[in-house]
Design a protein around this motif. Structure first.
Motif, PDB file in Angstrom:
ATOM      1  N   ILE A  12       0.844  -1.205   0.000  1.00 33.19           N
ATOM      2  CA  ILE A  12       0.000   0.000   0.000  1.00 33.19           C
ATOM      3  C   ILE A  12       0.881   1.258   0.000  1.00 33.19           C
ATOM      4  CG2 ILE A  12      -1.657   1.323   1.387  1.00 33.19           C
ATOM      5  CD1 ILE A  12      -2.893  -1.435   2.162  1.00 33.19           C
ATOM      6  N   MET A  13       1.968   1.211   0.764  1.00 29.93           N
ATOM      7  CA  MET A  13       2.915   2.338   0.774  1.00 29.93           C
ATOM      8  C   MET A  13       3.523   2.548  -0.595  1.00 29.93           C
ATOM      9  SD  MET A  13       3.009   4.035   3.331  1.00 29.93           S
ATOM     10  CE  MET A  13       4.213   5.307   2.971  1.00 29.93           C
ATOM     11  N   MET A  14       3.966   1.446  -1.200  1.00 28.78           N
ATOM     12  CA  MET A  14       4.642   1.574  -2.482  1.00 28.78           C
ATOM     13  C   MET A  14       3.676   2.073  -3.549  1.00 28.78           C
ATOM     14  SD  MET A  14       7.137  -0.807  -4.616  1.00 28.78           S
ATOM     15  CE  MET A  14       6.120  -2.090  -5.280  1.00 28.78           C
ATOM     16  N   ALA A  15       2.462   1.538  -3.536  1.00 30.15           N
ATOM     17  CA  ALA A  15       1.473   1.965  -4.517  1.00 30.15           C
ATOM     18  C   ALA A  15       1.246   3.468  -4.378  1.00 30.15           C
ATOM     19  CB  ALA A  15       0.175   1.204  -4.311  1.00 30.15           C
ATOM     20  N   HIS A  16       1.164   3.908  -3.151  1.00 28.77           N
ATOM     21  CA  HIS A  16       0.942   5.321  -2.892  1.00 28.77           C
ATOM     22  C   HIS A  16       2.070   6.152  -3.503  1.00 28.77           C
ATOM     23  CE1 HIS A  16      -0.873   8.628  -0.836  1.00 28.77           C
ATOM     24  NE2 HIS A  16       0.291   8.966  -0.323  1.00 28.77           N
ATOM     25  N   LYS A  17       3.286   5.696  -3.276  1.00 28.32           N
ATOM     26  CA  LYS A  17       4.456   6.409  -3.787  1.00 28.32           C
ATOM     27  C   LYS A  17       4.441   6.485  -5.314  1.00 28.32           C
ATOM     28  CE  LYS A  17       8.735   8.061  -3.355  1.00 28.32           C
ATOM     29  NZ  LYS A  17       8.988   9.375  -2.753  1.00 28.32           N
ATOM     30  N   LEU A  18       4.008   5.385  -5.950  1.00 28.71           N
ATOM     31  CA  LEU A  18       4.060   5.328  -7.409  1.00 28.71           C
ATOM     32  C   LEU A  18       2.735   5.714  -8.065  1.00 28.71           C
ATOM     33  CD1 LEU A  18       6.133   2.056  -7.944  1.00 28.71           C
ATOM     34  CD2 LEU A  18       6.837   4.374  -8.531  1.00 28.71           C
ATOM     35  N   GLY A  19       1.793   6.127  -7.267  1.00 25.94           N
ATOM     36  CA  GLY A  19       0.501   6.517  -7.830  1.00 25.94           C
ATOM     37  C   GLY A  19      -0.304   5.342  -8.359  1.00 25.94           C
ATOM     38  N   ALA A  20      -0.100   4.175  -7.778  1.00 29.77           N
ATOM     39  CA  ALA A  20      -0.831   2.997  -8.247  1.00 29.77           C
ATOM     40  C   ALA A  20      -2.016   2.708  -7.330  1.00 29.77           C
ATOM     41  CB  ALA A  20       0.105   1.788  -8.283  1.00 29.77           C
ATOM     42  N   LYS A  21      -2.934   1.862  -7.816  1.00 29.93           N
ATOM     43  CA  LYS A  21      -4.088   1.460  -7.025  1.00 29.93           C
ATOM     44  C   LYS A  21      -3.849   0.078  -6.425  1.00 29.93           C
ATOM     45  CE  LYS A  21      -6.469   5.065  -8.297  1.00 29.93           C
ATOM     46  NZ  LYS A  21      -6.776   6.125  -7.344  1.00 29.93           N
ATOM     47  N   VAL A  22      -4.608  -0.244  -5.379  1.00 33.48           N
ATOM     48  CA  VAL A  22      -4.444  -1.535  -4.712  1.00 33.48           C
ATOM     49  C   VAL A  22      -5.807  -2.204  -4.554  1.00 33.48           C
ATOM     50  CG1 VAL A  22      -3.635  -2.731  -2.641  1.00 33.48           C
ATOM     51  CG2 VAL A  22      -2.479  -0.648  -3.390  1.00 33.48           C
ATOM     52  N   VAL A  23      -5.862  -3.492  -4.896  1.00 33.29           N
ATOM     53  CA  VAL A  23      -7.043  -4.281  -4.558  1.00 33.29           C
ATOM     54  C   VAL A  23      -6.620  -5.333  -3.545  1.00 33.29           C
ATOM     55  CG1 VAL A  23      -8.738  -5.955  -5.361  1.00 33.29           C
ATOM     56  CG2 VAL A  23      -8.208  -3.977  -6.765  1.00 33.29           C
ATOM     57  N   LEU A  24      -7.265  -5.335  -2.383  1.00 36.15           N
ATOM     58  CA  LEU A  24      -7.044  -6.401  -1.410  1.00 36.15           C
ATOM     59  C   LEU A  24      -8.214  -7.366  -1.575  1.00 36.15           C
ATOM     60  CD1 LEU A  24      -6.334  -4.182   1.742  1.00 36.15           C
ATOM     61  CD2 LEU A  24      -4.679  -5.020   0.074  1.00 36.15           C
ATOM     62  N   GLY A  25      -7.918  -8.660  -1.671  1.00 36.13           N
ATOM     63  CA  GLY A  25      -9.019  -9.596  -1.858  1.00 36.13           C
ATOM     64  C   GLY A  25      -9.000 -10.690  -0.811  1.00 36.13           C
ATOM     65  N   SER A  26     -10.184 -11.078  -0.315  1.00 36.19           N
ATOM     66  CA  SER A  26     -10.249 -12.183   0.634  1.00 36.19           C
ATOM     67  C   SER A  26     -11.696 -12.580   0.889  1.00 36.19           C
ATOM     68  CB  SER A  26      -9.603 -11.773   1.963  1.00 36.19           C
ATOM     69  OG  SER A  26      -9.785 -12.796   2.923  1.00 36.19           O
TER      70      SER A  26
END
Ligand code: ADP
Ligand code: ZN
Ligand code: ZN
Length: 829
Positions: free
Chosen positions: A436-450
């Motif tokens: 989540i930190m890295m995505a934030h830094k690179l302007g990417a989105k995150v999907v958490l699935g479970s």
């Protein structure tokens, strides 16, 4: 001194080295390397006497170090930087957040194939058969390697002119003349296959056609050549062509083997060994679009909608709801936009089925990054991502360290899985949180699935920090399985238990066998019996180094400590009272396998646990056999609990739910609920209704009730209240401090002193313990544990971490505790 000379600047570089010291090390940049030394460049430096380390340039400046003369950088390894500035930033963030040295992060971040240390060795490849390809400059190394079994890096450095070793090694590796490996690591053993190709003199169309004519008198040889030319495609002939696997070739054509050999002997064909990738790439991409069901399509649209405002979306989809299909659609979307995608999986065990599924859709453009791969394969993926040749990577937790630059999306599948947290050694990071930190830094989105989100993530979803999307039905005709608790107290009273199997269990297995269905039996203990005990005096064999009982393994006829690996022969007589009534107690997977074979002699039973899956392909082979229907009952540990998607599993048996629930840890309930729900989720994934049986002595336990009702939300509500009442995450952050010392009293003293100091600074209510470790002694070290609970306030947490570090350093500097150790685990799991 001339003006000009005075103006010349001496550059220094701060180098990140894989050592557990919380700083960078300053080296001098030699003039001739000043162009090549850039931020992120991989360099070789001397560290201490005779020790050679690979480091990465973190900073370049003009300030000589104070108090000591800087050594020169020895060599620059690559023409361009190999670590991006984003990575350098992330390493430092991890070091700060998880309280470890940035060198420790670096140590796990770079695949060891990219690190050259004094432990690196090189060896002559015994199969190398092209001495004509060797160059003059390589001779000193070649000779030395033929005389000695191996050379270390410093030894090799002595043999060639300064600064040349790296280029020479690269060339020799490319020619497959030598093998590089880490001494401490598993030896690199490439997977090989014999291949055929046309000798290079015939790789012109003209020459090939003439050759075919010349073979008129040898029809069998002509037929072989014809088939080869056909397979390669006559217009695609070229030198350096990809060969054809020999065995496959012979299997496809009805040809004379001896004629083929004659062509090889004549030098027309070349037969050679080639290294092939571990994951054979499917030749055909499955371009057929799967239509999303309407529920899946809605989820997909909702995710995209949330992404308008939020960076993270939690996809809560019940087992079998088809989360993978939703991911695939998202990945297609992001790849089409030209961005990179990282798909994270909790561990190797899960990868096989999902990777196969993804490769069917994305073909050769999927890179796979996980720890069972060899160094070389990991280096390959790393470099491809760095050079922007690979847009899509599927990987385990360490894939978060890949050098992405255009990242658009990270998917964290099974985000609740504890294997995303690295326990040991440092950095003790949580890959989901780092993602989540890295995505934030690179302007990417995150999907958490479970299907069973972590309390942390679900809470974020409810509070609107993450987008929350749910899939509440299974795909197709499939229903969630019926879950039934088996009351072991009642069965005991009625004397219907056989070898710890309830009558309900045995009846249902029998029924399922008769109906041709497959059964999974889950027991999270490997070995035959968790302990052996004297029936007369109750003596139990413990590990001499750890405060735990030793597990009896029947196959190897040994007692094994599952904490330190110590093994022993089982005693014939009780060492305490000399009685011969020493019996096994408790139930492990080996025993379940054996008992079932006695109950159901004709059933085909397989066991899947750490002991049966040590070899590299065992897991894949077993899954394949199970999928083919060659196995009726699969007995296993948590390895069988996750992600598996099989058509014929109608019955899932959970052998013992009680031990999971009664584990003394604030996350125990959450883990038990997740584990039980996930295991249950393996049943009835197609049209047949599935049945799940859970053996327990507490059929009224509220947690089990929620499992039976498939009631995640109910469970969440109950558990989140407990967490709030007792100030546990997600309402606070917990930092766990583990104190170890070979002397019990000193361990206790250390722990008490640290606790006192921290309570003084942070307040009594924020520091819990010290308590004896759950296991009091491991590997001859006594263990005490302290917990620091902090309110979620970034600035306060930062200050608290500083105090913790200072107090730890203070305790460790006391000579009395010289042999002591303190381990910090931030957000401990
Ligand atoms: P989950 O990961 O949510 O437990 P999976 O993604 O493994 O579920 O899907 C369960 C099964 O249903 C898989 O075998 C999958 O191929 C199938 N499936 C799910 N959605 C679709 C779809 N839209 N079209 C075809 N098959 C699907
Ligand atoms: Zn005894
Ligand atoms: Zn032990």
């Amino acid at each position: 001194m001339s003006e000009l000379f005075q103006e010349e600047v001496t550059w220094f570089a701060d180098i990140l080295l894989p050592v557990p010291i919380a700083k960078l090390f300053t080296y001098r940049v030699p003039r001739h390397l000043s162009q090549e030394v850039q931020i992120g460049s991989r360099v070789i430096v001397e560290f201490g006497r005779g020790r050679v380390l690979t480091g990465v340039v973190g900073k370049i400046h003009e300030n000589p170090p104070q108090g000591y003369p800087a050594k020169y950088i020895t060599e620059v390894l690559d023409p361009a930087p190999i670590v991006t500035e984003t990575q350098l930033w992330l390493f430092q963030w991890i070091a700060d957040y998880y309280m470890c040295a940035v060198g420790e992060v670096f140590q796990v971040a770079l695949p060891s194939g990219l690190k050259v240390t004094s432990e690196s060795r090189m060896e002559w490849n015994p199969n190398f058969d092209r001495p004509d390809r060797l160059e003059e400059a390589e001779q000193p190394l070649v000779q030395a390697l033929q005389e000695k079994p191996f050379l270390t890096y410093p030894e090799a450095q002595q043999l060639v002119p300064a600064g040349q070793l790296n280029a020479l090694l690269k060339a020799l590796v490319a020619k497959q003349a030598i093998i590089l490996y880490e001494e401490v690591k598993e030896r690199y053993s490439p997977k090989k296959v014999r291949k055929l190709r046309l000798a290079s003199v015939y790789t012109q169309v003209q020459a090939a056609m003439e050759l075919l004519d010349q073979l008129n008198k040898h029809p069998k040889q002509q037929a072989v050549l014809h088939a080869i030319l056909q397979e390669i495609g006559i217009h695609r002939l070229s030198d350096g062509q990809e060969g054809i696997p020999k065995a496959d070739f012979l299997a496809r054509h009805d040809l004379s083997k001896s004629a083929l050999q004659t062509l090889v002997d004549k030098g027309i064909l070349e037969s050679y060994e080639a290294i092939i990738p571990r994951f054979p790439k499917p030749t055909q991409e499955d371009t057929s679009e799967v239509g999303l069901t309407s529920a899946q399509a809605i989820a997909y649209t909702e995710i995209l909608g949330h992404f308008q405002e939020k960076d993270v979306v939690l996809l809560h989809g019940i087992t079998g709801s088809g989360k993978t299909e939703v991911y695939i659609r998202l990945i297609q979307e992001v790849l089409a936009s030209g961005a990179q995608v990282l798909f994270m999986l909790p561990e190797i065990a899960l990868t096989t089925q999902i990777v196969t599924r993804l490769q069917k859709v994305f073909g050769t453009s999927v890179g796979v990054y996980h720890s069972k791969f060899s160094d070389n394969e990991r280096v390959e993926v790393y470099r491809q991502v760095l050079n922007d040749e690979l847009s899509f990577v599927v990987g385990v937790r360490s894939s978060i360290f890949l050098p992405f630059s255009r990242l658009g999306l990270i998917i964290v599948d099974e985000e609740h899985e504890t294997s995303y947290k690295q326990f040991d050694p440092a950095p003790r990071y949580h890959a989901r949180d780092v993602a989540i930190m890295m995505a934030h830094k690179l302007g990417a989105k995150v999907v958490l699935g479970s299907a069973t989100p972590s309390l942390e993530s679900y809470q974020q979803g409810l509070q609107g920090k993450y987008g929350l999307v749910s899939l509440t039905e299974r795909y197709g005709e499939a229903k969630l399985p019926r879950i039934q608790l088996v009351d072991m107290r009642a069965e005991r009273k009625n004397k219907t238990i056989k070898n710890d199997f309830s009558s309900v269990f045995l009846d249902q297995i029998r029924l399922n066998l008769a109906g041709g269905g497959q059964t999974l039996i889950f027991q999270n203990r490997r070995g035959y019996a968790p302990y052996i005990q004297c029936e007369v005096c109750q003596w139990i064999q413990e590990c001499p180094r750890c405060a735990v009982s030793m597990t009896y393994h029947l196959r190897s006829q040994e007692l094994v400590c599952h904490y330190c690996g110590h093994t022993d022969k089982p005693p014939r007589k009780c060492p305490a009272c000399a009685s011969s009534q020493v019996k096994t107690a408790g139930v492990g997977t080996e025993k379940i396998e054996d008992d079932l074979q006695v109950f159901f002699p004709s059933a085909r039973i397989q066991r899947m646990d750490l002991d049966t899956t040590r070899s590299r392909h065992a897991y894949q082979t077993m899954l394949h056999e199970f999928e083919q229907g060659a196995v009726d009952i699969l007995v296993g540990t948590q390895m069988i609990s996750k992600g598996l998607d099989f058509d014929l599993v109608r019955l899932v048996g959970i052998f013992d739910a009680d031990r999971m629930i009664h584990f003394p840890d604030f996350r125990a309930a959450e883990r038990a609920f997740q584990m039980l729900t996930q295991v249950a989720g393996r049943a009835g994934r197609r049209s047949n209704e599935g049945l799940v049986l859970i053996q327990t002595k507490n059929p009224n336990h509220p947690l089990l009730k929620k499992v039976v009702e498939h009631d995640y939300l109910g469970f969440f509500d109950q558990e989140i209240q407990e967490r709030q009442a007792f100030h546990y995450p997600p309402f606070t952050r917990v930092i766990e401090l583990t104190i170890k010392h070979p002397d019990f009293l000193l361990a206790e003293k250390m722990a008490e002193r640290l606790a006192r100091a921290l309570k003084g600074i942070l307040g009594d209510q924020r520091v819990l313990g010290p308590e004896k470790g759950l296991i009091e002694k491991i590997r001859n070290k006594f263990i005490f544990v302290l917990w620091v609970k902090l309110e979620k306030d970034r600035a306060q947490i930062q200050l608290a971490k500083q105090s913790i570090q200072e107090q730890m350093d203070d305790v460790l500097q006391d000579r009395a505790f010289r042999q002591g150790q303190i381990i910090v685990d931030v957000d401990a799991y």
